[in-house]
Design an enzyme around this catalytic site. Structure first.
Site, PDB file in Angstrom:
ATOM      1  N   LYS A  79       7.129  -2.618   6.217  1.00 42.82           N
ATOM      2  CA  LYS A  79       5.686  -2.383   6.367  1.00 42.82           C
ATOM      3  C   LYS A  79       4.956  -2.910   7.402  1.00 42.82           C
ATOM      4  CE  LYS A  79       1.350  -3.040   3.039  1.00 42.82           C
ATOM      5  NZ  LYS A  79       1.215  -3.471   1.890  1.00 42.82           N
ATOM      6  N   SER A 154      -1.177  -0.338  -1.511  1.00 43.98           N
ATOM      7  CA  SER A 154      -1.185   0.037  -0.068  1.00 43.98           C
ATOM      8  C   SER A 154       0.148   0.340   0.599  1.00 43.98           C
ATOM      9  CB  SER A 154      -1.925  -1.090   0.786  1.00 43.98           C
ATOM     10  OG  SER A 154      -1.257  -2.040   0.484  1.00 43.98           O
ATOM     11  N   SER A 178       0.239  -3.495  -4.464  1.00 43.80           N
ATOM     12  CA  SER A 178       0.543  -2.802  -3.475  1.00 43.80           C
ATOM     13  C   SER A 178       1.999  -2.840  -3.255  1.00 43.80           C
ATOM     14  CB  SER A 178       0.045  -3.253  -2.162  1.00 43.80           C
ATOM     15  OG  SER A 178      -1.310  -2.933  -1.913  1.00 43.80           O
TER      16      SER A 178
END
Ligand code: GLN
Length: 486
Positions: A79, A154, A178
């Site tokens: 990420k 996210s 997330s």
């Protein structure tokens, strides 16, 4: 089965036996990325050369008779909220456009040391603020099950990449859901570890008392394998716990008989889509068939989770994001400026997207003199009550079970203009971060043709137990083996 469809543990076996090389695996996955990335848009940056070089090194070590760890040669997506030395790290924000950190996050270094080639950096909501990845300043990531829907957020890029066959495993971060919510919406498994179980060094801070790094993977066994790499004390992170790390894979015994599960009534009521609820109830029935004792529990303070979170998280974010000033790194305005404050204001105004600006303002307001006691302090007090509800529930239950997300994946644009609906996406996941406990999301069925996630919550540092429950469920069912037809 094609190489890009295999789980990390399947790849691990084939690599160890010499059936495939790490270079072949990496090349197969980059070929898959080439094939589908145009439709999914999961990555912000690809690091092919670096990955192939890492893979070659693993192959050389094996050729030299070494036995590198279980995940050596298994590629991973990272990420974009995690610092990667010399590799673009933007957090999905314009304000960090072009930023290349001078160091690796501890989790990134651990994956590197484990011989895991890094595929690239995955898309995310700007600074991890959001539940759909639509808040990325760069691109919209699509859900591999239905390209007109969001992958969740996210960590939407990581989840979509794993679901689409573009990465066997990926790292995400979870402040209010997330990792778990995108895992649920993309039909994969994801673990948010206990606060302090995994180092946050090099994780760009959103809300420091809530953030944790964890794995997204095709099954629970893979989450356990990655946790064996990630977990443990880091001298660079004072909040990382000095508590022994078990072998998470060895804990997957398949035996859950006699375990006691509670189902918080507050997480099965209002707001949960009836079809999602029906699927989750069926999954709970399955756990009972595996020998678990299941009963409803009451946790009345969970009803306050959302307002508490939206005071605590923005307050911490407002403070953390003060460092983006246009002077030290990232975007600097090219407008003419009157003085240094004007430089800050213009750079920040241009660099941050609307959701981030909103949260900085909310947090600044909540922390301002005269309001601090009424908002921030009060929220922290209610946070303690929420934690106490968990303590009470865990006094006579080993795990707690709920849906991960109240809905299946929603349409791109559907909630973008409805901030309340977007925030309600996290009603089941946020309490976990406020309490600092670990929780796993696993696929447990389909509604409207889309995956539904089951959340399994555990006591602090009992990742091994929730992984065991999730793995036992996956040994008895095959929802985790379903793949989108991309
Ligand atoms: N969706 C929540 C938020 O917007 C949680 C995000 C996260 O866990 N990083 O803050």
């Amino acid at each position: 089965m094609k190489l890009h469809e295999l789980t990390a543990h399947e790849l691990s076996e084939r690599l160890a036996s010499g059936e495939v090389s790490a270079v072949e695996v990496a090349e197969a996955i980059f070929a898959r990325i080439e094939e589908v990335e145009g439709q999914v848009d999961a990555f912000l940056a690809l690091t092919r050369d670096q990955a192939l070089e890492q893979a070659r090194q693993v192959d050389d070590r094996r050729a030299g008779g070494e036995k590198p760890g279980a995940l050596a040669g298994v590629p991973i997506g990272i990420k974009d909220v995690l610092c990667t030395k010399g590799v673009l790290t933007t957090c999905g924000s314009r304000i960090l456009e072009g930023f290349r950190p001078p160091y690796d996050a501890t989790v990134v270094r651990r994956c590197r040391d484990a011989g895991m080639p890094m595929l690239g950096k995955t898309n995310m909501d700007e600074f991890a603020m959001g539940s759909s990845t639509e808040n990325s300043a760069y691109k919209v990531t699509r859900n591999p099950w239905d390209l007109d829907r969001v992958p969740g957020g996210s960590s939407g890029g990581s989840a979509a990449a794993v679901a689409a066959g573009e990465a066997p495993v990926a790292l995400g971060s979870d402040t209010g859901g997330s990792i778990r919510q995108p895992a649920a919406l993309c039909g994969i498994s994801g673990l948010k570890p206990t606060y302090g179980r995994v180092s946050r060094y090099g994780l760009v801070a959103y809300a420091s008392s809530l953030d944790q790094v964890g794995p997204l993977a095709r099954d629970v066994r893979d989450c356990a394998l990655v946790m064996n790499v990630l977990a443990g004390r880091d001298p660079h992170d004072a909040t990382s716990a000095d508590i022994p790390v078990p072998d998470y894979v060895a804990g997957l015994t398949g035996d859950v008989s006699g375990l006691r599960a509670g189902v918080p009534r507050e997480l099965m009521g209002e707001g949960i889509e009836p079809e999602v609820k029906a699927v989750v109830e069926a999954a709970i029935g399955q756990l009972a068939e595996l020998g678990m004792a299941v009963e409803e529990v009451e946790m009345p303070n969970l009803d306050y989770s959302l307002p508490v979170y939206y005071l605590v998280a923005p307050a911490e974010a407002a403070s953390n994001l003060a460092r983006y000033d246009g002077v030290r790194y990232g975007h600097r305005t090219e407008e003419e400026v009157a003085d240094v404050y004007d430089l800050f204001a213009k750079s920040r105004g241009e660099g941050f997207g609307p959701e981030v600006r909103l949260r900085i303002m909310l947090g600044t307001f909540a922390l301002s003199a005269g309001y601090y006691d009424a908002y921030y302090l009060k929220a922290q007090r209610v946070r303690t009550l929420i934690k106490q509800d968990f303590d009470a529930a865990f006094a006579d239950h080993d795990v707690l079970i709920s849906p991960t997300s109240p809905t299946v994946a929603f349409g791109i644009g559907e909630k973008a203009d409805d901030p309340l609906q977007m925030k309600l996406a996290d009603i089941c996941t946020i309490p976990v971060n406020l309490a600092g406990i670990p929780a796993l999301s696993i696929p447990c069925g389909m509604a409207e043709g889309l995956p539904v996630g089951l959340q399994i919550m555990g006591r602090p540092f009992e990742e091994d137990l929730i992984l065991r429950v999730g793995d036992a469920y996956q040994q008895a069912t095959d929802w985790h083996a379903k793949r989108p037809a991309l």
